[in-house]
Write a protein that holds these residues in place. Structure first.
Motif: not given
Ligand SMILES: Nc1nc2c(ncn2[C@@H]2O[C@H](COP(=O)(O)OP(=O)(O)OP(=O)(O)O)[C@@H](O)[C@H]2O)c(=O)[nH]1
Ligand SMILES: [Zn+2]
Length: 199
Positions: A98-105
């Motif tokens: 599994k991949a867990h991804i986050a970003y802050i626009p």
């Protein structure tokens, strides 16, 4: 032109070559290539392998650029539990997890489905888990130019399970953080959110 072609659109001219090589492998392991159950196997195996490596034909930057929308939202966006299947470049055996991804626009958000699509583009190549993690991280960072991006991958490697060291339960975790996720507080918030069962 679509940033990702359907498998059939690019496969035709290279299948023959790969198919021929699978015939050689099947004979090489001592099998009878004319046996009924094996007659179509080189063709099937070639198609499967080309499917599993279709990421070489796809452009992840175009995938993201095709769905970026101006938006003021500048809090964390997390997509967790993105399943992935890749092939280790050493043995050409699967690794999966599994991949867990986050970003802050940073002025733009991106269509949510595009993030798992980018995961697949890089996973469907011959990979090591560390490079896969950084490929995804750098692509998101350079294309979205967000305030921060984080990628965590948890995976099991068949080359460590079916053969070699034969460990059935070991899971490898890799991670990469850019921008605001380099700050302990933001990184911890992300890690806490991906380990919770709330989704
Ligand atoms: N760092 C890293 N190593 C990987 C990955 N996938 C497979 N490997 C490792 O690649 C290494 C290749 O080592 P070699 O000694 O050349 O190959 P080998 O003789 O088949 O090694 P064993 O698997 O230990 O039998 C092994 O230790 C694998 O576990 C990955 O994604 N990242
Ligand atoms: Zn391997």
């Amino acid at each position: 032109m679509a940033p990702y072609k359907k498998f059939e659109e690019y496969n035709i001219e290279i299948t023959d070559d790969v198919r021929q090589n699978y015939s050689t492998i099947i004979e090489g392991v001592g099998e009878d290539i004319t046996r009924e159950g094996l007659v179509k196997t080189p063709e099937r195996a070639a198609k499967a392998m080309l499917y599993l490596t279709q990421g070489y034909q796809q452009d992840p930057v175009k995938i993201l650029q095709g769905a970026m929308f101006k938006e003021d939202y500048d809090d964390m966006v997390i997509i967790k539990d993105i399943e992935l299947y890749s092939l280790c470049e050493h043995h050409m055996l699967p690794f999966f997890g599994k991949a867990h991804i986050a970003y802050i626009p940073n002025g733009h958000i991106v269509g949510l489905s595009k993030i798992p699509r980018v995961v697949d583009v890089f996973a469907r190549r011959l990979q090591v888990q560390e490079r896969l993690t950084h490929d995804i991280l750098e692509c998101l960072n350079n294309t979205l130019k967000p305030k921060g991006v984080a990628v965590v991958i948890e995976a099991s490697h068949m080359c460590m399970m079916m053969r070699g060291v034969q460990k059935q339960n070991s899971v490898t975790t890799t991670s990469g953080f850019r921008g605001q996720f380099e700050k302990q507080e933001t990184r911890n918030e992300f890690l806490k959110l991906i380990s919770s069962n709330l989704s």
